[in-house]
Design a protein around this motif. Sequence first.
Motif, mmCIF file in Angstrom:
data_model
loop_
_atom_site.group_PDB
_atom_site.id
_atom_site.type_symbol
_atom_site.label_atom_id
_atom_site.label_comp_id
_atom_site.label_asym_id
_atom_site.label_seq_id
_atom_site.Cartn_x
_atom_site.Cartn_y
_atom_site.Cartn_z
ATOM 1 N N ARG A 1 40.706 -27.628 68.656
ATOM 2 C CA ARG A 1 41.182 -27.372 67.298
ATOM 3 C C ARG A 1 41.729 -25.952 67.209
ATOM 4 N NH1 ARG A 1 36.930 -28.246 62.628
ATOM 5 N NH2 ARG A 1 36.096 -26.311 63.504
ATOM 6 N N PRO A 2 42.939 -25.781 66.657
ATOM 7 C CA PRO A 2 43.519 -24.435 66.577
ATOM 8 C C PRO A 2 42.674 -23.528 65.689
ATOM 9 C CG PRO A 2 44.788 -25.986 65.246
ATOM 10 C CD PRO A 2 43.805 -26.799 66.046
ATOM 11 N N ARG A 3 42.608 -22.264 66.065
ATOM 12 C CA ARG A 3 41.837 -21.295 65.299
ATOM 13 C C ARG A 3 42.674 -20.800 64.123
ATOM 14 N NH1 ARG A 3 37.479 -19.579 68.400
ATOM 15 N NH2 ARG A 3 37.327 -17.556 67.377
ATOM 16 N N VAL A 4 42.005 -20.497 63.024
ATOM 17 C CA VAL A 4 42.685 -20.071 61.794
ATOM 18 C C VAL A 4 42.936 -18.569 61.855
ATOM 19 C CG1 VAL A 4 42.510 -19.932 59.288
ATOM 20 C CG2 VAL A 4 41.541 -21.906 60.508
ATOM 21 N N PRO A 5 44.195 -18.122 61.674
ATOM 22 C CA PRO A 5 44.466 -16.682 61.693
ATOM 23 C C PRO A 5 43.797 -15.992 60.499
ATOM 24 C CG PRO A 5 46.411 -17.881 60.977
ATOM 25 C CD PRO A 5 45.416 -18.916 61.442
ATOM 26 N N ALA A 6 43.196 -14.848 60.746
ATOM 27 C CA ALA A 6 42.469 -14.136 59.696
ATOM 28 C C ALA A 6 42.654 -12.634 59.853
ATOM 29 C CB ALA A 6 40.979 -14.486 59.722
ATOM 30 N N ALA A 7 42.523 -11.936 58.725
ATOM 31 C CA ALA A 7 42.538 -10.470 58.711
ATOM 32 C C ALA A 7 41.133 -9.981 58.383
ATOM 33 C CB ALA A 7 43.535 -9.950 57.678
ATOM 34 N N THR A 8 40.818 -8.779 58.809
ATOM 35 C CA THR A 8 39.536 -8.169 58.472
ATOM 36 C C THR A 8 39.763 -6.971 57.548
ATOM 37 O OG1 THR A 8 39.520 -6.603 60.329
ATOM 38 C CG2 THR A 8 38.646 -8.825 60.721
ATOM 39 N N TYR A 9 38.814 -6.771 56.652
ATOM 40 C CA TYR A 9 38.823 -5.536 55.839
ATOM 41 C C TYR A 9 37.445 -4.909 55.927
ATOM 42 C CZ TYR A 9 38.717 -2.185 52.077
ATOM 43 O OH TYR A 9 38.571 -1.016 51.384
ATOM 44 N N VAL A 10 37.410 -3.630 56.301
ATOM 45 C CA VAL A 10 36.154 -2.890 56.374
ATOM 46 C C VAL A 10 36.313 -1.585 55.597
ATOM 47 C CG1 VAL A 10 35.420 -3.855 58.576
ATOM 48 C CG2 VAL A 10 36.840 -1.802 58.548
ATOM 49 N N ARG A 11 35.211 -1.130 55.043
ATOM 50 C CA ARG A 11 35.207 0.148 54.310
ATOM 51 C C ARG A 11 33.895 0.860 54.575
ATOM 52 N NH1 ARG A 11 32.844 2.005 49.863
ATOM 53 N NH2 ARG A 11 32.035 -0.063 49.284
ATOM 54 N N MET A 12 33.976 2.161 54.771
ATOM 55 C CA MET A 12 32.776 2.978 54.923
ATOM 56 C C MET A 12 32.922 4.176 53.993
ATOM 57 S SD MET A 12 31.313 5.102 58.208
ATOM 58 C CE MET A 12 32.650 6.293 58.062
ATOM 59 N N SER A 13 31.983 4.341 53.081
ATOM 60 C CA SER A 13 31.991 5.523 52.217
ATOM 61 C C SER A 13 31.156 6.608 52.863
ATOM 62 C CB SER A 13 31.418 5.174 50.833
ATOM 63 O OG SER A 13 30.050 4.878 50.935
ATOM 64 N N THR A 14 31.376 7.835 52.469
ATOM 65 C CA THR A 14 30.654 8.952 53.058
ATOM 66 C C THR A 14 29.185 8.920 52.701
ATOM 67 O OG1 THR A 14 31.264 10.299 51.138
ATOM 68 C CG2 THR A 14 32.667 10.442 53.076
ATOM 69 N N GLU A 15 28.809 8.174 51.617
ATOM 70 C CA GLU A 15 27.420 8.142 51.185
ATOM 71 C C GLU A 15 26.593 7.131 51.970
ATOM 72 O OE1 GLU A 15 29.988 9.333 47.748
ATOM 73 O OE2 GLU A 15 29.914 7.645 49.131
ATOM 74 N N HIS A 16 27.229 6.161 52.603
ATOM 75 C CA HIS A 16 26.472 5.056 53.211
ATOM 76 C C HIS A 16 26.875 4.915 54.682
ATOM 77 C CE1 HIS A 16 25.733 4.345 49.031
ATOM 78 N NE2 HIS A 16 26.983 4.053 48.829
ATOM 79 N N GLN A 17 26.403 5.826 55.525
ATOM 80 C CA GLN A 17 26.807 5.826 56.912
ATOM 81 C C GLN A 17 26.315 4.592 57.669
ATOM 82 O OE1 GLN A 17 28.944 7.967 58.086
ATOM 83 N NE2 GLN A 17 29.023 9.021 56.122
ATOM 84 N N LYS A 18 25.258 3.938 57.160
ATOM 85 C CA LYS A 18 24.741 2.769 57.881
ATOM 86 C C LYS A 18 25.761 1.639 57.897
ATOM 87 C CE LYS A 18 22.324 0.577 53.990
ATOM 88 N NZ LYS A 18 21.033 0.021 53.521
ATOM 89 N N TYR A 19 26.698 1.620 56.929
ATOM 90 C CA TYR A 19 27.737 0.609 56.913
ATOM 91 C C TYR A 19 28.946 1.126 57.692
ATOM 92 C CZ TYR A 19 25.231 -2.035 53.328
ATOM 93 O OH TYR A 19 24.312 -2.763 52.648
ATOM 94 N N SER A 20 28.742 1.492 58.953
ATOM 95 C CA SER A 20 29.869 1.986 59.742
ATOM 96 C C SER A 20 30.857 0.862 59.977
ATOM 97 C CB SER A 20 29.386 2.540 61.083
ATOM 98 O OG SER A 20 28.948 1.489 61.913
#
Length: 524
Positions: A17-36
């Motif tokens: 089965r063909p894979r579905v093309p997808a984009a990623t979005y990530v964000r890291m704020s200076t206050e929450h370094q654990k969400y690198s």
Amino acid sequence: MVIEWSQKNGDTTSSDRPRVPAATYVRMSTEHQKYSTDNQLAVIRQYADKNGFEIVRSYADEGKSGLRLVGRDALQNLLSDVEGGRADYKAVLVYDVSRWGRFQDPDEAAEIELRCKRQGILVHYCAEQFANDGSMGSSIIKTMKRAMAGEYSRDLSVKVSTGQANLIRLGYRQGGAPGIGLRRQLVDQNGTPKGELARGEHKSIATDRVILIPGPEEEIRIVRRIYDLFVVKGQIEVEIAAILNAEGILTDWDRPWTRGTVHQVLINEKYVGNNVWGRTSFKLKQSHVRNPEGEWVRANGAFVGIVPVETFDRAREIIAARAERLSDDTMLEKLAAVLEKRGYLSGLIIDEMEDCPSSSSYSHRFGSLLRAYALVGFVPDHDYRYLEINRALRRMYPDLLAEIIEGLQSSGGSVSQDRETDLLTINQEFSASVVIVRCLQTTTGSLRWKVRLDTVLRPDITVVVRMGPGNLEPYDYYLLPLLDMHQAVLRLCEFSGLSLDAYRCETLARFYAMAARRPFSEVA
């Protein structure tokens, strides 16, 4: 209320089965370094492999706060590609709901997802424990998560602000240039000096603190000379600036002197050693607000002053008396002239104008700068009318509370009021508080209310008085029971869901019936 949680599918991939093309979005704020961003991408890639997605494009906002869309170039590019037909993907993979942002209005986060869905691009939250499938359960959980994300930022803002205020009261500097004649001194947790900070340098150890100390003697003489020219010689700010510029003397930023920069030296309490903070605020990056002087945080005598207190007080008296000699009409005429000349008003613009009272004089004379702006027909970019509305609601509160107490007593209930907290105790059985909520009107004319429940007093019943459009009279009332929420904030529309309508009442009859221990039909 029981919510059925949707279970994520297992491995749905198939070799043919063909894979579905997808984009990623990530964000890291200076206050929450654990969400690198690396950690987010690792979870997203695992989700993509498991669910048949092929990542073809990535968007990343690193070191960006989620409070506003402004400044988040990657997210704006994503939306532009989606709505401009340039997206070569069918889905957007995001770590969790909060990565869109910690907006104070959860509808803003919902709007981002909606803009993607309108273009046929689905959003997947890879680390959440629910499937974003449009079901009732997922919609409710998403709404709660968005509200919780915004509330987290608000709670963090309160804690940071409280911490900063405490450090100010202890005599420590909280950012900002020291100013001519002063320098920043780094001290350790015991107050032992560690060295002077140069321009652009910052402390590197969390327990270190910064204080102000006298600067070079040459700069101290310049500051004292400004006060002497103003207090003793009777020179005004523009004349003092001309004298300093003629002698080639520059400010601490190596710029020529202006009326405004001289005026700031004459009114800043740091020159007598006072530590003052909170003149303005920009909480949650929503809007800049000039705070009333009574709300400033201060520690008098925190630093070594370089100007005698008597001289500083005399300078302020001269500035105040100079404005008092002008009538209200004259001051407003001068302000209107500035508006006509510059096309905009701000405290800095007013202070820079030669033939105009200072911004502090307008604030003192008319109660606030916003009031003075309104009198000359100027409307700032941000809508600050809520400040005036909040003051009016605070004035209304005692009368409304007395009316509710009278209604309870006339219905046969006994009421005692705590004079410090205004908490009501009814029949010595249950407690109640009364909250007046400002009405907000959206651009489409819909009504919104944001209710903050008291998580400290935790009353058994909260009577929410929702104000109507214009905030002149009540729109209706809500009776809310004690909710088990750490930071209880409810956002209500005209017809609210989540079972809240069960507590809505058009009058206070139900509340009075509870107090009188009588059927609701008898009191209503």
